[in-house]
Design an enzyme around this catalytic site. Structure first.
Site, mmCIF file in Angstrom:
data_model
loop_
_atom_site.group_PDB
_atom_site.id
_atom_site.type_symbol
_atom_site.label_atom_id
_atom_site.label_comp_id
_atom_site.label_asym_id
_atom_site.label_seq_id
_atom_site.Cartn_x
_atom_site.Cartn_y
_atom_site.Cartn_z
ATOM 1 N N ASP A 1 0.849 -1.186 0.000
ATOM 2 C CA ASP A 1 0.000 0.000 0.000
ATOM 3 C C ASP A 1 0.887 1.238 0.000
ATOM 4 O O ASP A 1 2.079 1.176 0.339
ATOM 5 C CB ASP A 1 -0.909 0.010 1.229
ATOM 6 C CG ASP A 1 -2.104 0.930 1.057
ATOM 7 O OD1 ASP A 1 -2.299 1.460 -0.060
ATOM 8 O OD2 ASP A 1 -2.846 1.143 2.032
ATOM 9 N N ILE B 1 0.572 8.933 2.337
ATOM 10 C CA ILE B 1 1.394 10.095 2.636
ATOM 11 C C ILE B 1 1.370 10.336 4.140
ATOM 12 O O ILE B 1 0.299 10.320 4.757
ATOM 13 C CB ILE B 1 0.876 11.346 1.893
ATOM 14 C CG1 ILE B 1 0.906 11.108 0.378
ATOM 15 C CG2 ILE B 1 1.704 12.577 2.238
ATOM 16 C CD1 ILE B 1 0.293 12.229 -0.437
ATOM 17 N N HIS B 2 2.544 10.555 4.730
ATOM 18 C CA HIS B 2 2.652 10.754 6.169
ATOM 19 C C HIS B 2 3.502 11.981 6.479
ATOM 20 O O HIS B 2 4.247 12.468 5.625
ATOM 21 C CB HIS B 2 3.285 9.523 6.826
ATOM 22 C CG HIS B 2 2.412 8.317 6.818
ATOM 23 N ND1 HIS B 2 1.660 7.916 7.902
ATOM 24 C CD2 HIS B 2 2.150 7.417 5.834
ATOM 25 C CE1 HIS B 2 0.981 6.823 7.587
ATOM 26 N NE2 HIS B 2 1.259 6.503 6.344
ATOM 27 N N ARG B 3 3.408 12.426 7.722
ATOM 28 C CA ARG B 3 4.237 13.535 8.218
ATOM 29 C C ARG B 3 5.607 12.968 8.586
ATOM 30 O O ARG B 3 5.734 12.177 9.520
ATOM 31 C CB ARG B 3 3.553 14.158 9.432
ATOM 32 C CG ARG B 3 4.167 15.450 9.924
ATOM 33 C CD ARG B 3 3.242 16.095 10.934
ATOM 34 N NE ARG B 3 3.482 15.691 12.305
ATOM 35 C CZ ARG B 3 2.614 15.872 13.302
ATOM 36 N NH1 ARG B 3 1.442 16.422 13.059
ATOM 37 N NH2 ARG B 3 2.902 15.491 14.531
ATOM 38 N N GLU C 1 -3.487 1.481 -3.652
ATOM 39 C CA GLU C 1 -3.999 2.677 -4.310
ATOM 40 C C GLU C 1 -3.246 3.043 -5.592
ATOM 41 O O GLU C 1 -3.726 3.850 -6.391
ATOM 42 C CB GLU C 1 -3.987 3.872 -3.343
ATOM 43 C CG GLU C 1 -5.160 3.902 -2.376
ATOM 44 C CD GLU C 1 -4.924 3.064 -1.137
ATOM 45 O OE1 GLU C 1 -3.859 2.409 -1.057
ATOM 46 O OE2 GLU C 1 -5.794 3.051 -0.250
ATOM 47 N N GLU D 1 -0.756 21.949 10.142
ATOM 48 C CA GLU D 1 -1.569 20.860 9.595
ATOM 49 C C GLU D 1 -2.789 21.414 8.864
ATOM 50 O O GLU D 1 -3.080 22.612 8.921
ATOM 51 C CB GLU D 1 -1.991 19.916 10.722
ATOM 52 C CG GLU D 1 -0.859 19.024 11.236
ATOM 53 C CD GLU D 1 -0.525 17.883 10.280
ATOM 54 O OE1 GLU D 1 -1.113 17.819 9.183
ATOM 55 O OE2 GLU D 1 0.329 17.046 10.634
#
Length: 497
Positions: free
Chosen positions: A167, A170-172, A235, A291
């Site tokens: 998979d 998108i992450h911080r 995805e 954020e």
């Protein structure tokens, strides 16, 4: 070949935008990646929930980034719904429908040989004594208070240690040292968290690649969430469906994982089991980065750590970044949200939902405007059922505004008109308290409302601004004569259909 199939990577997307007036600008002015770069783009085209003054404007390339001689930085690639439409070859108001169709007809990615992967044109191994990811990757900070430089547009790719299913999300990602990156997970919201937890229970590292600077179709597709894309749904197959061709992957050099073959940068590493780091250990600001709700997120006291093994990139790479609360986040999070809502409601009540808009004021996550058509008396009440389904389709949604077919959901003034003339608070508001939503909204916290049992729990609300079916004849908008305005102002209406 149509326009969307001309785009295969970041560089072809930039080439297309450069050919369209008003969509891309470049500057050779030296810029500091620490706060200054984002500070500039705030005025050029950030939009979204960014502190005013800001606006929606062109994407921007910085050609002279201090401390990074051979790299450029692009920001705002997706910070305009019109621009996303251009890159995906779709009318802006139809993007949700495009993605909904892509989910139904996925095209799985393919693996190409490393010799054909441009992402590995230049290789830097972490065992080199001079290796320092902070010098190799020009990751900016959004503000002077950020915990550190952040990778905000990194496509994180990993696989389930049990099933092998992969998979991308998108992450911080905060650069913590020369070879360590902290990784933030929204609790219970990402498949990679499941993979990491499984690996950690086995006391094994989880191989992970981070691809930066890719085809914008990949960036949009990676933001789908359950239930539209359940565990085991890659995805990247949605991005393949958007383009009509598979996404190309290649094997990493130092870990047993894959990366996007034509990315500008790829970071290879392992998520370490049972290792945590304080997010702001280098700055002690107590803050992470801005954020999507428009507030700076608090620094986390304990975050998982990626131990970097290598950085590869194209010759003269282009770093891609975004401002956390910008219109870019609205595009990435909001358009998949629209597709998810369209899919669920169309299955339950075909033909009644005409469109959905994940409004920028909610960062693409908190607010959706549903355009609903009542065609017969028994449709009354179904609009509220549709709103309930929207909450099921996207769990982080907080507010739903329902409007009739004569209201443009993409025009905030028109929506507010409906709120003012077709809504009475005491009978047209539906409260759904105590439901899990999203922890980055500071009002979703027991210190704001003691009745909330935990951070991230909220009262979800439906604002029903639709006219009751039996009163439709009393709410007719003033009717104007249909004319061809291009006769009178051709310069304004040369593309009118």
């Amino acid at each position: 070949m149509n326009e969307k199939n001309k785009i295969t990577d970041l560089r072809s997307a930039i080439k297309l935008l450069a050919s369209i007036p008003g969509q891309l600008i470049e500057t050779n002015e030296p810029v500091d990646p620490h706060a200054e770069l984002s500070g500039v783009y705030r005025y050029i085209g950030a939009g979204g929930t960014v502190m005013r003054p800001t606006k929606i404007g062109p994407a921007m390339i910085f050609n002279n980034v201090k401390g990074h001689k051979n790299a450029r930085v692009i920001i705002g690639l997706l910070a305009s719904r019109e621009r996303v439409g251009l890159m995906l070859d779709s009318k802006p108001e139809k993007l949700g429908f495009l993605l909904n169709e892509a989910v139904k007809k996925p095209i799985a990615p393919v693996i190409i040989p490393q010799t054909e992967a441009v992402c590995q044109e230049v290789v830097h191994y972490a065992d080199d004594p001079n290796f320092d990811i902070r010098k190799l990757v020009p990751a900016p900070t959004n503000t002077e208070e950020d915990a550190g430089p952040y990778i905000t547009m990194g496509m994180c790719y990993a696989s389930d240690p049990e099933s092998g299913e992969s998979d991308i999300t998108i992450h911080r990602l905060c650069l913590q040292s020369k070879d360590e990156i902290s990784m933030y997970f929204v609790p219970g919201a990402r498949h990679l968290e499941v993979f990491r937890e499984k690996a950690e229970k086995l006391n094994k590292p989880l191989p992970i690649s981070i691809s930066i600077g890719v085809d914008p179709a990949i960036e949009i597709a990676s933001c789908f969430e359950p239930p539209t894309t359940p565990l085991g749904f890659n995805e990247l197959s949605i991005a393949g469906a958007i383009r009509g061709i598979p996404v190309k992957l290649t094997n990493c050099l130092t870990i047993n994982e894959k990366a996007i073959a034509n990315a500008e940068y790829v970071i290879e590493g392992n998520l370490l089991p049972n290792v945590r780091v304080r997010e702001d250990q280098n700055t002690n600001t107590g803050k992470a980065m801005p954020e999507f709700p428009g507030y700076t997120g608090p620094a986390c006291s304990e975050l998982p750590v990626i131990k970097v093994k290598a950085v590869t990139h194209r010759i003269n790479p282009i770093m891609q970044t975004c401002i956390g609360p910008s219109e870019e986040h609205v595009s990435m999070a909001g358009i998949p949200t629209e597709a998810s809502i369209l899919q669920m409601i169309e299955k339950a009540m075909p033909g009644r939902l005409l469109n959905v808009y994940a409004h920028p004021s909610g960062g693409g996550k908190y607010m959706a405007i549903l355009q609903f058509k009542k065609s017969k008396p028994s449709d009354e009440g179904r609009q509220r059922q549709a709103a309930l389904l929207a909450f099921s389709a996207f769990s982080e949604l907080k507010h739903v505004i329902l409007v009739d077919e004569d209201v443009d959901p993409f025009d905030s003034n028109d929506v507010m008109w409906a709120l003012n003339t077709r809504y009475q608070g005491d009978i047209d508001t539906v409260f759904i308290p105590g439901v899990r939503c999203h922890p980055l909204d500071p009002s979703q916290n027991p210190y704001y409302n003691p009745l909330l049992k935990d951070k991230g729990i909220s009262c979800k609300v439906i604002f029903d601004c639709t006219v009751p079916y039996n009163l439709k004849d009393k709410f007719q908008r003033a009717k104007f004569k249909d004319v061809d305005p291009s006769r009178f102002a051709p310069e304004l209406f040369k593309n009118i259909e």
